[in-house]
Design a protein around this motif. Sequence first.
Motif, short mmCIF file in Angstrom:
data_model
loop_
_atom_site.label_atom_id
_atom_site.label_comp_id
_atom_site.label_asym_id
_atom_site.label_seq_id
_atom_site.Cartn_x
_atom_site.Cartn_y
_atom_site.Cartn_z
N GLY A 141 -23.41 17.48 -30.66
CA GLY A 141 -23.06 19.03 -30.56
C GLY A 141 -23.67 19.83 -30.05
N ASP A 142 -24.77 19.54 -28.97
CA ASP A 142 -25.62 20.22 -28.28
C ASP A 142 -24.82 21.10 -27.13
OD1 ASP A 142 -27.69 19.61 -29.88
OD2 ASP A 142 -28.59 17.85 -28.49
N PRO A 143 -25.27 22.22 -26.89
CA PRO A 143 -24.57 22.67 -25.39
C PRO A 143 -24.98 22.19 -24.33
CG PRO A 143 -26.25 24.33 -26.57
CD PRO A 143 -26.16 23.09 -27.50
N LEU A 144 -24.18 22.35 -23.53
CA LEU A 144 -24.31 21.34 -22.19
C LEU A 144 -24.24 22.25 -20.78
CD1 LEU A 144 -21.98 18.36 -22.83
CD2 LEU A 144 -24.39 18.45 -23.08
N ARG A 145 -25.18 21.91 -20.06
CA ARG A 145 -25.33 22.72 -18.73
C ARG A 145 -24.62 21.76 -17.85
NH1 ARG A 145 -30.91 23.76 -17.10
NH2 ARG A 145 -31.49 22.34 -18.47
N TYR A 146 -23.93 22.20 -16.66
CA TYR A 146 -23.04 21.36 -15.70
C TYR A 146 -23.81 21.68 -14.35
CZ TYR A 146 -19.91 21.49 -19.79
OH TYR A 146 -19.54 21.24 -21.09
N ARG A 147 -23.49 20.74 -13.55
CA ARG A 147 -23.72 20.77 -12.16
C ARG A 147 -23.21 19.94 -11.33
NH1 ARG A 147 -29.84 20.05 -9.19
NH2 ARG A 147 -29.51 17.89 -9.99
N TRP A 148 -22.30 20.45 -10.29
CA TRP A 148 -21.59 19.34 -9.46
C TRP A 148 -22.29 19.27 -8.08
CZ3 TRP A 148 -16.89 17.52 -11.54
CH2 TRP A 148 -16.54 17.91 -12.46
N ILE A 149 -22.30 18.13 -7.64
CA ILE A 149 -23.34 17.77 -6.39
C ILE A 149 -22.12 17.07 -5.50
CG2 ILE A 149 -25.31 16.74 -5.56
CD1 ILE A 149 -26.49 17.00 -8.32
N VAL A 175 -21.94 15.09 -1.69
CA VAL A 175 -22.72 14.61 -0.37
C VAL A 175 -21.38 13.77 0.43
CG1 VAL A 175 -23.28 12.53 -1.61
CG2 VAL A 175 -24.46 12.83 0.33
N ALA A 176 -21.70 14.04 1.57
CA ALA A 176 -20.63 13.23 2.67
C ALA A 176 -20.95 11.83 2.77
CB ALA A 176 -20.56 13.97 4.00
N SER A 177 -19.77 11.06 2.09
CA SER A 177 -20.26 9.33 2.44
C SER A 177 -20.28 9.02 3.76
CB SER A 177 -19.17 8.70 1.56
OG SER A 177 -19.14 9.54 0.27
N GLY A 178 -20.97 8.07 4.02
CA GLY A 178 -20.95 7.52 5.31
C GLY A 178 -21.75 8.24 6.37
N ASP A 179 -22.22 9.12 6.09
CA ASP A 179 -23.29 10.16 6.92
C ASP A 179 -24.46 10.18 6.73
OD1 ASP A 179 -24.09 12.00 8.64
OD2 ASP A 179 -22.69 13.48 8.15
N PRO A 180 -25.37 9.35 7.29
CA PRO A 180 -26.81 9.16 6.99
C PRO A 180 -27.52 10.56 7.05
CG PRO A 180 -26.42 8.11 9.15
CD PRO A 180 -25.15 8.53 8.42
N ASN A 181 -27.02 11.62 7.69
CA ASN A 181 -27.58 12.98 7.78
C ASN A 181 -27.28 13.71 6.72
OD1 ASN A 181 -29.21 12.08 10.29
ND2 ASN A 181 -27.19 12.30 11.48
N SER A 182 -26.29 13.37 6.03
CA SER A 182 -25.57 14.32 4.89
C SER A 182 -26.49 14.54 3.83
CB SER A 182 -24.30 13.70 4.51
OG SER A 182 -23.77 14.63 3.55
N GLN A 183 -26.77 15.70 3.56
CA GLN A 183 -27.36 16.31 2.59
C GLN A 183 -26.95 16.53 1.01
OE1 GLN A 183 -31.05 16.22 2.55
NE2 GLN A 183 -30.60 15.23 4.68
N SER A 184 -27.44 16.04 0.02
CA SER A 184 -26.49 16.49 -1.24
C SER A 184 -26.79 18.09 -1.27
CB SER A 184 -27.05 15.97 -2.40
OG SER A 184 -28.54 16.19 -2.57
N GLU A 185 -25.66 18.60 -2.16
CA GLU A 185 -25.47 20.13 -1.81
C GLU A 185 -24.85 20.29 -3.39
OE1 GLU A 185 -22.94 23.64 -0.03
OE2 GLU A 185 -22.56 21.58 0.76
N VAL A 186 -25.52 21.17 -4.21
CA VAL A 186 -24.85 21.79 -5.47
C VAL A 186 -23.79 22.70 -5.25
CG1 VAL A 186 -25.39 22.82 -7.80
CG2 VAL A 186 -27.13 21.49 -6.60
N ILE A 187 -22.57 22.28 -5.57
CA ILE A 187 -21.41 22.99 -5.22
C ILE A 187 -20.75 24.04 -6.40
CG2 ILE A 187 -20.69 21.63 -3.43
CD1 ILE A 187 -18.77 20.14 -5.12
N ALA A 188 -21.32 23.76 -7.62
CA ALA A 188 -20.82 24.48 -8.73
C ALA A 188 -21.81 24.28 -9.87
CB ALA A 188 -19.27 24.06 -9.07
N ASP A 189 -21.90 25.13 -10.95
CA ASP A 189 -22.70 24.72 -11.86
C ASP A 189 -21.96 25.54 -13.24
OD1 ASP A 189 -22.47 27.77 -11.79
OD2 ASP A 189 -24.62 27.77 -11.70
#
Length: 894
Positions: A496-504, A506-520
């Motif tokens: 029953g604890d409150p939760l924090r959310y993070r949506w991340i 990353v572009a699949s198949g692209d070795p140069n792609s960096q993960s990005e936080v897109i929402a919280d």
Amino acid sequence: MSFCCRVPLAAFVCFLGCVCNATLLSADQRVEIDQFERTVLATGLVQPMELDLAPDGRVFLIELAGTIKVIDPKTQQQTVVGAIDVTTAQENGLIGLALDPHFAENGWLYLQYSPPDFSGQQISRFTFVDGKVNLASEKPLLRYEEQRRECCHHAGSLEFGPNGDLYIGTGDNTNPFNDSEGYAPLDERDGRSPWDAQRSAGNTNSYNGKILRIHPEPDGSYSIPDGNLFPRDGSIGRPEIYVMGCRNPWRINIDQRTGFLYWGDVGPDAGQDGPRGPRGYDEINQARSAGNFGWPYFIGDNFAYSMVDFESGQIGPPQKADVPVNRSVNNTGAEQLPPARGAMVYYPGGSSAEFPEVGSGGRTACAGPVFYHDAESSSPNGFPAAYNRTLFAYEWSRNAIYAVRLDADSNLERLERFLPDMTFVRPIDLQFDRGGSLYVIEYGETWGVNPDARLIRLDYVRGNRAPIASATASNDVGREPLTVQFSADESLDKDGDPLRYRWISVASGDPNSQSEVIADSPNPSVRFEHPGVYTITLEVRDPSGTVGVSTLPVIVGNARPQVAFVQPADGDFFSPGQTVRYRAVVRDLEDGTSDIEQADADGWHFIDSEAPTRLFVEAIPMAVDGETGQAESPGWNLIRNSDCLNCHAINRPLIGPSFVQIANKYREDPHQIEQSVARVLNGSTGVWGKVGMLPHVQHTPAEVRAMVEHVYSVTADASNPNARGFTNTMSIDRDAAKVRLEAVYSDLGRGKIPSLMGVGSVTLRNRHVQAEAADEFRGTSPLGSDRAEAKQFMGAIEHDGFLRFDQIPLDQTRTIALRVASAGAGGDIEVHRSSADGPLLGRVTVEVNGDWEAFYETTIPLRESQGRDDLYLVFKNERNRGGLMNVDAITFLP
């Protein structure tokens, strides 16, 4: 080992045990039921029988056909470490396992098994070395003979006591059927010794129907412990016998503190008391010392059976519990037997007045371990102190575990259902590890080989538990810019604890792609501007920092094709063996449309001539409830409840390969299973195409293994008719209740964005249906009969009773044919539209033919009607309002 072919019933008694009444318990005695968590450690087991735990935590487990496995509970890796030759006729096989008390030093394990070349059972010691059971190290300890002319009851269970004595469960090896009528098998007629348990369970000179106790010695021999039932010289009975008078003690356990023996004894089948004696009872027994527990002369609390002369049928007086006597012609032991002892817990198939907590139903009693709480244990997941000094008994037939509470002197205090809201699918062995967690083998639904057989562990998780992340998305495929609505609403925290959310992202198949936080936030709306295949990860974090994760794909830059059937319509009829003509229309933003009128009117590109080869139509048989014929294995259930079907289908590629493609590529290489499990757990790219496999860390390795094993088992179903093209015909030969036509179109992709598939479907119904498949019925009930088409029919029909069939295409139905019978009043069947008293479309009189199950055909011509509507078949007889007729099947004729 036998359960006497009982059919489990579904009735249970619901009650509240003290574990639910936390307010009456001290702080260290409280139990929060939702703190119990089940972890699946192994699936794909084949008739698992018994387990034991090594000091290092590894689980040793045997299967009936002779396989010995080791399962690592940390990695959930299962390894076959040996296999011995056994016969599995008459429920024989590898039936007992125990590790030596000094296994860590000597590597000895003991097996009870059925040699193919010996009519009986053998107990042998083997040495486990270098990760394998050395079969050449076998040291036979004890053999005992059995008759193999008739079934049943081999029992089979090995347990060590606290002083190193080995206990061996053996069955009475007696046929319980035929002239015994479910009561005591006491048949002394010539040639009928397999039907006489006096020659085994009641015979002091027989090893059968007993629990033996021996002390294994280092040289591979054994000695006789002090305190067994008979003298060491064998003058009265076998010196190895500790307990006699057992029917089928196929699960035994030893209290490691008191040394008391517990076992479940599976009782006979009689459903009620009669002149021959008591109805059948199953027993949970406690033996503090050697003794006679009565069978075949007594059952339950020493309820006595009458002595029956099977030649004449004459029923004599019952035996006396304090001085039982065995005068059978088949007895080779002592005539005077030790006094009989009653059971600690006993219950019949029906409700029990003495022990109502066990409910009612099929009976297969088993005794598990006694739990003692260790306050000094460092394990965070052991059972709570509230279960201290509790025997865990269990019911194979009732899918239940029971907490048998013992007082300080090990007397029965009370009994309660353990975790009543959790179903255990035929538990067949229970053991606690050193940390106080409970291991349970679930045998699976039937006595045979079951896809749902598995090993689980029950933990009592104290303190904080990891939150469960569940990510969903709508509008997650399409042209850019694409706005996707994400949702974490199904995520939860058990504490029953409150939760924090993070949506991340990353572009699949692209070795140069960096993960990005897109929402919280829990339900963000995110706009994707650029084409690509994106892996979206939802992280949910509780206040202690514990994280749960879930992943899903988003594909931007290619719109999913739209596929629809113009012909046939949803709910139309089909007839097995006849041709169905279909016409499907495709609209795809990139490819164009197959609808020439839309192309002309709206300026769409008319789809190219090769496109029909990319439209695949399949007829998939369905059950009455709408599910496909896909096997309901544990792996399939996990697949359906995960995200797998977003990217995969059974017979055709979607975003990823079809299950058939995967199975055909890998099934012959057993090493690929572990690699596939790793890819599913951790994710992968480039194995099958541009879109990578998402990680599935929300599943345990055992769950993923079950999923992969199911995929590897899939084969292309050649019996499913299929065709290609926007317009075509196919013949449906399967006599299914319903058939779903699925049209799947593969588009050409768009640049680097992979091909997508669109699916359209309609469900067709068989013109011939079983009466019991009606969408609603009143004033009638489904009954069984071998003379009915599907072994069921609708009977007990009353005046104004009816069967309702939803949304029948009336313009495709001109006549209704029915299979009917009546040995009662007969009457009319009326067909009404919309409701039971709606417009009358037709009527027929059902004539009495004198036999309730001799079905004959009659027909009802219908008035011409259009559209779709519910049809009611209403039963009428104003004068005789009950027992009118039976209806087996119905055909809606064109």
